[in-house]
Write a protein that holds these residues in place. Sequence first.
Motif, PDB file in Angstrom:
ATOM      1  N   ALA A 165       0.957  -1.207  -0.597  1.00  0.00           N
ATOM      2  CA  ALA A 165       0.212   0.129   0.221  1.00  0.00           C
ATOM      3  C   ALA A 165       0.772   1.155  -0.035  1.00  0.00           C
ATOM      4  O   ALA A 165       0.404   1.964  -0.199  1.00  0.00           O
ATOM      5  CB  ALA A 165      -0.989   0.045   1.084  1.00  0.00           C
ATOM      6  N   SER A 166       1.721   0.668   0.888  1.00  0.00           N
ATOM      7  CA  SER A 166       2.696   2.458   1.400  1.00  0.00           C
ATOM      8  C   SER A 166       3.402   2.845  -0.287  1.00  0.00           C
ATOM      9  O   SER A 166       3.517   3.614  -0.813  1.00  0.00           O
ATOM     10  CB  SER A 166       3.624   2.397   2.317  1.00  0.00           C
ATOM     11  OG  SER A 166       5.039   1.006   1.681  1.00  0.00           O
ATOM     12  N   LEU A 167       3.669   1.643  -1.478  1.00  0.00           N
ATOM     13  CA  LEU A 167       3.973   1.695  -2.622  1.00  0.00           C
ATOM     14  C   LEU A 167       3.587   2.284  -3.710  1.00  0.00           C
ATOM     15  O   LEU A 167       3.417   3.369  -4.403  1.00  0.00           O
ATOM     16  CB  LEU A 167       4.681   0.180  -3.116  1.00  0.00           C
ATOM     17  CG  LEU A 167       6.018  -0.139  -2.814  1.00  0.00           C
ATOM     18  CD1 LEU A 167       6.707  -1.622  -3.110  1.00  0.00           C
ATOM     19  CD2 LEU A 167       7.567   0.658  -2.536  1.00  0.00           C
ATOM     20  N   LEU A 168       1.798   2.167  -3.977  1.00  0.00           N
ATOM     21  CA  LEU A 168       1.011   2.416  -4.281  1.00  0.00           C
ATOM     22  C   LEU A 168       1.140   3.660  -4.277  1.00  0.00           C
ATOM     23  O   LEU A 168       0.178   4.939  -4.847  1.00  0.00           O
ATOM     24  CB  LEU A 168      -0.144   1.193  -4.377  1.00  0.00           C
ATOM     25  CG  LEU A 168      -0.067   0.275  -4.675  1.00  0.00           C
ATOM     26  CD1 LEU A 168      -1.629  -0.442  -4.940  1.00  0.00           C
ATOM     27  CD2 LEU A 168       0.044  -0.082  -6.324  1.00  0.00           C
ATOM     28  N   LEU A 169       0.642   4.497  -3.022  1.00  0.00           N
ATOM     29  CA  LEU A 169       0.901   5.364  -2.559  1.00  0.00           C
ATOM     30  C   LEU A 169       1.776   6.426  -2.946  1.00  0.00           C
ATOM     31  O   LEU A 169       1.955   7.495  -3.428  1.00  0.00           O
ATOM     32  CB  LEU A 169       0.633   5.454  -1.449  1.00  0.00           C
ATOM     33  CG  LEU A 169      -0.894   5.367  -0.403  1.00  0.00           C
ATOM     34  CD1 LEU A 169      -1.100   5.712   0.590  1.00  0.00           C
ATOM     35  CD2 LEU A 169      -2.384   6.340  -1.045  1.00  0.00           C
ATOM     36  N   SER A 170       2.929   5.904  -2.986  1.00  0.00           N
ATOM     37  CA  SER A 170       3.771   6.177  -3.223  1.00  0.00           C
ATOM     38  C   SER A 170       3.755   6.707  -4.581  1.00  0.00           C
ATOM     39  O   SER A 170       4.201   8.249  -5.301  1.00  0.00           O
ATOM     40  CB  SER A 170       5.291   5.506  -2.730  1.00  0.00           C
ATOM     41  OG  SER A 170       6.283   6.225  -3.690  1.00  0.00           O
ATOM     42  N   ASN A 171       3.607   5.929  -5.565  1.00  0.00           N
ATOM     43  CA  ASN A 171       2.982   6.276  -7.282  1.00  0.00           C
ATOM     44  C   ASN A 171       2.382   6.899  -7.518  1.00  0.00           C
ATOM     45  O   ASN A 171       2.680   8.138  -7.813  1.00  0.00           O
ATOM     46  CB  ASN A 171       2.897   4.505  -7.880  1.00  0.00           C
ATOM     47  CG  ASN A 171       4.577   3.955  -7.223  1.00  0.00           C
ATOM     48  OD1 ASN A 171       5.326   4.402  -7.904  1.00  0.00           O
ATOM     49  ND2 ASN A 171       4.135   2.216  -7.977  1.00  0.00           N
ATOM     50  N   ALA A 172       0.997   7.214  -6.717  1.00  0.00           N
ATOM     51  CA  ALA A 172       0.406   7.581  -7.219  1.00  0.00           C
ATOM     52  C   ALA A 172       0.515   9.206  -6.984  1.00  0.00           C
ATOM     53  O   ALA A 172      -0.104   9.846  -7.271  1.00  0.00           O
ATOM     54  CB  ALA A 172      -0.828   7.440  -5.578  1.00  0.00           C
ATOM     55  N   THR A 173       0.518   9.557  -5.676  1.00  0.00           N
ATOM     56  CA  THR A 173       1.519  10.822  -5.455  1.00  0.00           C
ATOM     57  C   THR A 173       2.634  12.343  -6.621  1.00  0.00           C
ATOM     58  O   THR A 173       2.587  12.657  -6.356  1.00  0.00           O
ATOM     59  CB  THR A 173       1.920  10.510  -3.808  1.00  0.00           C
ATOM     60  OG1 THR A 173       1.058  10.193  -2.992  1.00  0.00           O
ATOM     61  CG2 THR A 173       2.851  11.825  -3.265  1.00  0.00           C
ATOM     62  N   THR A 174       3.201  11.307  -6.907  1.00  0.00           N
ATOM     63  CA  THR A 174       4.079  11.068  -7.658  1.00  0.00           C
ATOM     64  C   THR A 174       3.263  11.355  -9.124  1.00  0.00           C
ATOM     65  O   THR A 174       3.803  12.451  -9.406  1.00  0.00           O
ATOM     66  CB  THR A 174       5.169   9.737  -8.188  1.00  0.00           C
ATOM     67  OG1 THR A 174       5.935   9.363  -6.915  1.00  0.00           O
ATOM     68  CG2 THR A 174       6.288  10.582  -9.038  1.00  0.00           C
ATOM     69  N   SER A 175       2.265  10.568  -9.664  1.00  0.00           N
ATOM     70  CA  SER A 175       1.880  11.626 -10.493  1.00  0.00           C
ATOM     71  C   SER A 175       1.181  12.240 -10.300  1.00  0.00           C
ATOM     72  O   SER A 175       0.757  12.847 -11.533  1.00  0.00           O
ATOM     73  CB  SER A 175       0.760   9.505 -11.020  1.00  0.00           C
ATOM     74  OG  SER A 175       0.010  10.362 -11.909  1.00  0.00           O
ATOM     75  N   VAL A 176       0.316  12.564  -9.170  1.00  0.00           N
ATOM     76  CA  VAL A 176      -0.496  13.482  -9.015  1.00  0.00           C
ATOM     77  C   VAL A 176       0.317  14.768  -8.895  1.00  0.00           C
ATOM     78  O   VAL A 176       0.140  16.154  -9.365  1.00  0.00           O
ATOM     79  CB  VAL A 176      -1.559  13.741  -7.530  1.00  0.00           C
ATOM     80  CG1 VAL A 176      -1.535  15.047  -7.003  1.00  0.00           C
ATOM     81  CG2 VAL A 176      -2.454  12.405  -7.880  1.00  0.00           C
ATOM     82  N   ASN A 177       1.235  14.763  -8.590  1.00  0.00           N
ATOM     83  CA  ASN A 177       2.575  15.731  -8.292  1.00  0.00           C
ATOM     84  C   ASN A 177       3.253  16.468  -9.998  1.00  0.00           C
ATOM     85  O   ASN A 177       2.905  17.664 -10.079  1.00  0.00           O
ATOM     86  CB  ASN A 177       3.986  15.405  -7.906  1.00  0.00           C
ATOM     87  CG  ASN A 177       3.108  15.809  -6.241  1.00  0.00           C
ATOM     88  OD1 ASN A 177       2.433  16.378  -5.504  1.00  0.00           O
ATOM     89  ND2 ASN A 177       4.502  14.937  -5.306  1.00  0.00           N
ATOM     90  N   ASN A 178       3.471  15.462 -10.608  1.00  0.00           N
ATOM     91  CA  ASN A 178       3.809  15.573 -12.210  1.00  0.00           C
ATOM     92  C   ASN A 178       2.436  16.326 -12.922  1.00  0.00           C
ATOM     93  O   ASN A 178       2.138  17.553 -13.423  1.00  0.00           O
ATOM     94  CB  ASN A 178       3.527  13.825 -12.852  1.00  0.00           C
ATOM     95  CG  ASN A 178       5.478  13.614 -11.866  1.00  0.00           C
ATOM     96  OD1 ASN A 178       6.091  14.513 -11.876  1.00  0.00           O
ATOM     97  ND2 ASN A 178       5.394  12.599 -12.742  1.00  0.00           N
ATOM     98  N   GLN A 179       0.359  15.741 -12.261  1.00  0.00           N
ATOM     99  CA  GLN A 179      -0.083  16.961 -12.927  1.00  0.00           C
ATOM    100  C   GLN A 179      -0.295  17.929 -12.536  1.00  0.00           C
ATOM    101  O   GLN A 179      -0.422  19.208 -12.774  1.00  0.00           O
ATOM    102  CB  GLN A 179      -1.537  15.867 -12.917  1.00  0.00           C
ATOM    103  CG  GLN A 179      -1.212  14.181 -13.401  1.00  0.00           C
ATOM    104  CD  GLN A 179      -2.377  13.363 -12.765  1.00  0.00           C
ATOM    105  OE1 GLN A 179      -3.381  14.140 -12.499  1.00  0.00           O
ATOM    106  NE2 GLN A 179      -2.853  12.341 -13.578  1.00  0.00           N
TER     107      GLN A 179
END
Length: 124
Positions: free
Chosen positions: A58-72
């Motif tokens: 779950a922490s890996l998924l949240l980290s990836n999602a956070t990175t994606s949102v930051n890029n957007q």
Amino acid sequence: MAQNAPSITYRKLKDDRPSLTVVPPKTKQQTFKRARWSLNDYIFVFIISALVGAVMFASLLLSNATTSVNNQLETASSQITKLKSENDKSKQKITQMTSLSALKSFAKKNGMTMNSENVQNIDK
């Protein structure tokens, strides 16, 4: 003075206490058998391991999602900055084109004349 004689004052008293003896340490260590795990122990360890793995996933998924949102967010911010810059340039151009001197030069260029009877002042 005979009372202060050493034979009387330094008499050896009878010691009723038992004498202490040193006990040598035991050379043989006591061994224990390993405890056998029951089925409940194995189930408990499995559940804890599964929970730890799930938290890591779950922490890996949240980290990836956070990175994606930051890029957007960065992309959107750069687009907003670009549009604001274009708006400011357009406003400046509009201000220049609607100035009195620009309108007079445009009218003169196109052969227009000022007729004060057709002019109306509108107050805002």
